[in-house]
Design a protein around this motif. Structure first.
Motif, short mmCIF file in Angstrom:
data_model
loop_
_atom_site.label_atom_id
_atom_site.label_comp_id
_atom_site.label_asym_id
_atom_site.label_seq_id
_atom_site.Cartn_x
_atom_site.Cartn_y
_atom_site.Cartn_z
N ASP A 16 32.91 -28.63 27.82
CA ASP A 16 32.84 -29.85 28.64
C ASP A 16 33.29 -29.46 30.06
OD1 ASP A 16 33.36 -32.18 30.00
OD2 ASP A 16 34.40 -33.16 28.33
N GLU A 23 39.36 -26.86 27.97
CA GLU A 23 38.46 -26.24 27.00
C GLU A 23 38.81 -24.76 26.78
OE1 GLU A 23 37.01 -28.55 25.27
OE2 GLU A 23 34.87 -28.39 25.79
N ARG A 26 41.82 -24.79 24.70
CA ARG A 26 41.48 -25.20 23.33
C ARG A 26 40.93 -24.00 22.54
NH1 ARG A 26 37.12 -28.43 20.36
NH2 ARG A 26 35.67 -28.33 22.12
N GLY A 202 31.27 -27.74 19.88
CA GLY A 202 30.89 -29.03 19.32
C GLY A 202 31.78 -29.48 18.17
N LYS A 203 32.69 -28.63 17.75
CA LYS A 203 33.53 -28.96 16.60
C LYS A 203 34.88 -29.55 17.04
CE LYS A 203 31.50 -27.25 12.76
NZ LYS A 203 30.11 -27.41 13.20
N GLU A 204 35.27 -30.62 16.41
CA GLU A 204 36.58 -31.17 16.71
C GLU A 204 37.67 -30.19 16.27
OE1 GLU A 204 38.13 -35.47 15.68
OE2 GLU A 204 36.18 -35.38 16.69
N ASP A 205 37.50 -29.64 15.08
CA ASP A 205 38.45 -28.64 14.57
C ASP A 205 37.88 -27.25 14.81
OD1 ASP A 205 40.28 -27.10 13.25
OD2 ASP A 205 40.29 -28.29 11.40
N MET A 206 38.08 -26.76 16.04
CA MET A 206 37.51 -25.45 16.38
C MET A 206 38.17 -24.33 15.58
SD MET A 206 37.06 -23.34 19.96
CE MET A 206 36.46 -24.60 21.05
#
Ligand code: DX5
Ligand code: ZN
Length: 218
Positions: A16, A23, A26, A202-206
């Protein structure tokens, strides 16, 4: 089956852009081994992306998060110092680029970075032969470069198998269309480094997705 450790590199192209620093953090916190940063010039691919400032942002944001910089550029030779100074740890250049590859692969090492040679899907594996003694890593593209979110081209796997046979110790990476279904195919062919953009960001739980990719060859 290959027993070497599987290295996972999220591609920042799918992040993003309104929250790039978050990001990057993350991806690091999720246990990624390195960050893959795609640099595009529109003479080489039909798109534009980032410049050295984004590599510098990654270094500032996460100093110990390894930066793997993929130069999809016609003249990477004109920018090697800039990307190295910005914090590139590995610099990947394309075999299809318009420069003397022997010279530039050597120069990347002289600048203190690791080098890598990249081949597009249509480039035959034989074209890599003159460079195999001079590289730290080889990237076999599994999409036509320029965009994230494309479909994995499994026809590139014979090239991976051939390279793994010839170079049992080298790092072999694939980039493009990597997800939970295609990662095992790549690993079975001999890949030990996976770039994944849209699948991971695209995954919430990377973290779970990274671990899933890492184990998918087992
Ligand atoms: C494509 C880039 C890739 C891209 C992969 O030109 O080199 O690194 O970000 O994206 P996904 O994983 O979405 O195919
Ligand atoms: Zn890439």
């Amino acid at each position: 089956m290959d027993s070497r450790r599987i290295i996972i590199l999220p591609s920042l192209l799918a992040a993003d852009y309104g929250r790039l620093a978050d990001e990057i953090r993350r991806a690091e916190a999720a246990g990624a081994d390195a960050l893959h940063i795609d640099i595009m010039d529109p003479g080489f691919v039909p798109n534009l992306s980032f410049g050295p400032d984004i590599v510098a942002l990654a270094r500032r944001t996460a100093p110990s998060f390894y930066r793997n910089v993929h130069l999809m550029m016609s003249r990477p030779d004109l920018y090697l110092e800039k990307f190295r100074n910005a914090g590139a740890d590995t610099i990947q250049i394309h075999l299809e680029a318009d420069c003397d590859l022997h010279t530039e692969l050597r120069r990347i090492r002289e600048l203190g970075a690791k080098n890598a040679l990249v081949i597009n899907p249509e480039t035959p594996v034989e074209a890599t032969t003159p460079y195999l003694g001079e590289i730290d890593e080889i990237l076999v593209m599994t999409v036509h470069p320029g965009y994230g979110g494309q479909k994995f081209i499994a026809d590139c796997m014979p090239k991976v198998r051939c390279l793994r046979e010839r170079l049992p110790e080298i790092d072999i990476m694939v980039d493009g269309g990597v997800n939970a279904e295609t990662a095992p195919v790549a690993i079975a062919a001999g890949v030990n480094q996976l770039v994944a953009g849209s699948y991971l960001f695209g995954k919430e739980d990377m973290a779970a997705a990274i671990e899933g990719l890492r184990r998918s060859g087992k």
